[in-house]
Design a protein around this motif. Structure first.
Motif, PDB file in Angstrom:
ATOM      1  N   ALA A  78      73.675  54.252 207.461  1.00  0.00           N
ATOM      2  CA  ALA A  78      72.910  54.972 206.096  1.00  0.00           C
ATOM      3  C   ALA A  78      73.633  55.657 205.650  1.00  0.00           C
ATOM      4  N   VAL A  79      74.541  55.504 204.800  1.00  0.00           N
ATOM      5  CA  VAL A  79      75.869  56.211 204.664  1.00  0.00           C
ATOM      6  C   VAL A  79      75.691  55.843 203.103  1.00  0.00           C
ATOM      7  N   PRO A  80      75.534  56.162 201.946  1.00  0.00           N
ATOM      8  CA  PRO A  80      75.304  56.006 200.569  1.00  0.00           C
ATOM      9  C   PRO A  80      76.533  54.939 199.918  1.00  0.00           C
ATOM     10  N   GLU A  81      76.853  54.234 200.075  1.00  0.00           N
ATOM     11  CA  GLU A  81      78.261  53.110 199.678  1.00  0.00           C
ATOM     12  C   GLU A  81      77.676  52.479 198.430  1.00  0.00           C
ATOM     13  N   LEU A  82      79.338  51.419 197.851  1.00  0.00           N
ATOM     14  CA  LEU A  82      78.874  50.434 197.369  1.00  0.00           C
ATOM     15  C   LEU A  82      77.528  49.283 197.851  1.00  0.00           C
ATOM     16  N   LEU A  83      78.101  49.095 199.305  1.00  0.00           N
ATOM     17  CA  LEU A  83      76.462  47.893 199.278  1.00  0.00           C
ATOM     18  C   LEU A  83      75.216  48.288 199.372  1.00  0.00           C
ATOM     19  N   TYR A  84      75.180  49.786 198.982  1.00  0.00           N
ATOM     20  CA  TYR A  84      73.471  50.508 199.632  1.00  0.00           C
ATOM     21  C   TYR A  84      72.985  50.176 197.927  1.00  0.00           C
ATOM     22  N   PHE A  85      74.198  50.915 196.925  1.00  0.00           N
ATOM     23  CA  PHE A  85      73.337  50.864 195.952  1.00  0.00           C
ATOM     24  C   PHE A  85      73.225  49.092 194.980  1.00  0.00           C
ATOM     25  N   ALA A  86      74.009  48.477 195.543  1.00  0.00           N
ATOM     26  CA  ALA A  86      73.870  47.042 195.146  1.00  0.00           C
ATOM     27  C   ALA A  86      72.147  47.371 196.222  1.00  0.00           C
ATOM     28  N   GLN A  87      72.238  46.748 197.439  1.00  0.00           N
ATOM     29  CA  GLN A  87      71.321  46.845 197.842  1.00  0.00           C
ATOM     30  C   GLN A  87      69.853  47.284 197.228  1.00  0.00           C
ATOM     31  N   THR A  88      70.312  48.505 196.984  1.00  0.00           N
ATOM     32  CA  THR A  88      68.982  49.622 196.218  1.00  0.00           C
ATOM     33  C   THR A  88      68.533  48.484 195.339  1.00  0.00           C
ATOM     34  N   ALA A  89      69.381  48.169 194.120  1.00  0.00           N
ATOM     35  CA  ALA A  89      69.630  47.370 192.612  1.00  0.00           C
ATOM     36  C   ALA A  89      68.508  46.309 192.864  1.00  0.00           C
ATOM     37  N   VAL A  90      68.739  45.420 193.740  1.00  0.00           N
ATOM     38  CA  VAL A  90      68.409  44.186 193.937  1.00  0.00           C
ATOM     39  C   VAL A  90      66.679  43.815 194.226  1.00  0.00           C
ATOM     40  N   ASN A  91      66.283  45.037 195.723  1.00  0.00           N
ATOM     41  CA  ASN A  91      64.896  45.577 195.738  1.00  0.00           C
ATOM     42  C   ASN A  91      64.230  45.978 194.684  1.00  0.00           C
ATOM     43  N   ARG A  92      64.665  46.802 194.161  1.00  0.00           N
ATOM     44  CA  ARG A  92      63.993  47.339 192.957  1.00  0.00           C
ATOM     45  C   ARG A  92      64.063  46.408 191.524  1.00  0.00           C
ATOM     46  N   ASP A  93      64.497  45.892 191.153  1.00  0.00           N
ATOM     47  CA  ASP A  93      64.795  44.773 190.027  1.00  0.00           C
ATOM     48  C   ASP A  93      64.953  43.832 190.779  1.00  0.00           C
ATOM     49  N   PHE A  94      64.410  43.142 191.580  1.00  0.00           N
ATOM     50  CA  PHE A  94      63.956  41.922 192.231  1.00  0.00           C
ATOM     51  C   PHE A  94      65.056  40.788 191.246  1.00  0.00           C
ATOM     52  N   THR A  95      66.695  40.864 191.297  1.00  0.00           N
ATOM     53  CA  THR A  95      67.507  40.196 190.873  1.00  0.00           C
ATOM     54  C   THR A  95      68.719  40.279 191.165  1.00  0.00           C
ATOM     55  N   ILE A  96      69.992  39.063 191.530  1.00  0.00           N
ATOM     56  CA  ILE A  96      70.573  39.204 192.161  1.00  0.00           C
ATOM     57  C   ILE A  96      71.969  39.451 191.792  1.00  0.00           C
ATOM     58  N   ALA A  97      72.235  39.620 190.164  1.00  0.00           N
ATOM     59  CA  ALA A  97      72.771  39.812 189.730  1.00  0.00           C
ATOM     60  C   ALA A  97      73.917  41.637 190.344  1.00  0.00           C
ATOM     61  N   PRO A  98      73.042  43.072 191.049  1.00  0.00           N
ATOM     62  CA  PRO A  98      74.148  43.745 191.595  1.00  0.00           C
ATOM     63  C   PRO A  98      74.913  42.645 192.022  1.00  0.00           C
ATOM     64  N   PHE A  99      74.615  41.810 193.120  1.00  0.00           N
ATOM     65  CA  PHE A  99      75.645  41.299 194.564  1.00  0.00           C
ATOM     66  C   PHE A  99      77.026  40.355 193.833  1.00  0.00           C
ATOM     67  N   PHE A 100      76.544  40.346 192.482  1.00  0.00           N
ATOM     68  CA  PHE A 100      77.902  39.379 192.010  1.00  0.00           C
ATOM     69  C   PHE A 100      78.362  40.826 191.737  1.00  0.00           C
ATOM     70  N   ILE A 101      78.090  42.253 190.604  1.00  0.00           N
ATOM     71  CA  ILE A 101      79.055  43.310 190.681  1.00  0.00           C
ATOM     72  C   ILE A 101      79.526  43.579 191.971  1.00  0.00           C
ATOM     73  N   ALA A 102      79.129  43.909 192.664  1.00  0.00           N
ATOM     74  CA  ALA A 102      79.529  44.416 194.068  1.00  0.00           C
ATOM     75  C   ALA A 102      80.467  43.699 195.047  1.00  0.00           C
ATOM     76  N   GLY A 103      80.061  42.299 194.235  1.00  0.00           N
ATOM     77  CA  GLY A 103      81.655  41.249 194.569  1.00  0.00           C
ATOM     78  C   GLY A 103      82.161  41.409 193.870  1.00  0.00           C
ATOM     79  N   ILE A 104      82.292  41.680 192.747  1.00  0.00           N
ATOM     80  CA  ILE A 104      83.839  41.747 192.153  1.00  0.00           C
ATOM     81  C   ILE A 104      84.395  42.758 191.788  1.00  0.00           C
ATOM     82  N   ILE A 105      83.774  43.988 192.563  1.00  0.00           N
ATOM     83  CA  ILE A 105      84.343  45.608 192.933  1.00  0.00           C
ATOM     84  C   ILE A 105      85.046  44.972 193.577  1.00  0.00           C
TER      85      ILE A 105
END
Length: 219
Positions: free
Chosen positions: A170-197
């Motif tokens: 439960a420490v908010p880091e890169l993957l935490y924000f990516a997963q939050t965006a995926v759950n909120r917006d129902f898109t896998i784009a945040p995972f791709f951006i996280a992977g690029i970072i």
């Protein structure tokens, strides 16, 4: 999906990446010297010290990092009597877990580097009249680092990827924000951006260690 949306989800992930980078630097700066100390202890003539170092390395390398993080974050506080004194901030606890874990891996890397050094190097140092400290710092350590550097580079890149385990405690880091965006917006784009970072961080590390390898190669 437009550019504004990509910017909106990338900004918080970059903020989370700051936590990732901070953990990386804390872990690498502390675990490298600790790993070297463990190597010295493992090679010590003192049997208790050697036994402790070998046991520590075996236990830490033989159990998952995630389990160690969960134990430090959630297990230590419930130990009878002393548990109340072992409560730590989640990020501090995670840093401790990463440092203790990676020190064991770096200890084995350093041990491999030491084994690669010819025993004649020690004999030559004695002939030159160097004491134990001078032999270690001026002859042994530079050669050990040269041999161990590729493995250290590989382990450092693994450390960058392992920082994603902060999400599990439960420490908010890169993957935490990516997963939050995926759950909120129902898109896998945040995972791709996280992977690029993550790839960019690994790329920077690779360039850094390549430059170090060239430096040690020509010294």
């Amino acid at each position: 999906m437009n550019i504004d949306y990509l910017i909106n989800i990338t900004v918080p992930m970059l903020e989370g990446a700051q936590m990732t980078v901070l953990l990386f630097f804390i872990a690498i700066i502390a675990s490298l010297p600790l790993g070297f100390v463990l190597t010295l202890m493992a090679n010590s003539k003192s049997k208790p010290l050697a036994w402790f170092a070998h046991t520590y390395i075996y236990v830490v390398r033989g159990t998952p990092l995630l389990l160690q993080l969960l134990f430090i974050c959630f297990g230590l506080p419930i130990i009878p009597v002393i548990g109340d004194y072992l409560v730590m901030d989640r990020f501090v606890a995670a840093c401790l877990g990463f440092i203790l874990n990676y020190a064991a891996y770096f200890a084995e890397i350093f041990r491999g580097g030491l084994l690669a050094i010819d025993k004649g190097q020690y004999e030559a140092a004695q002939v030159l009249g160097l004491n134990r400290w001078q032999t270690t710092t001026k002859i042994i350590v530079p050669q050990m680092v040269r041999v161990a550097l590729p493995a250290i580079a590989n382990e450092s890149i693994t450390l960058v990827k392992d920082t994603a385990l902060l999400y599990a405690v439960a420490v908010p880091e890169l993957l935490y924000f990516a997963q939050t965006a995926v759950n909120r917006d129902f898109t896998i784009a945040p995972f791709f951006i996280a992977g690029i970072i993550y790839l960019l961080m690994a790329f920077v590390l690779t360039l850094f260690f390549k430059s170090l390898e060239r430096r040690f190669k020509f010294e």
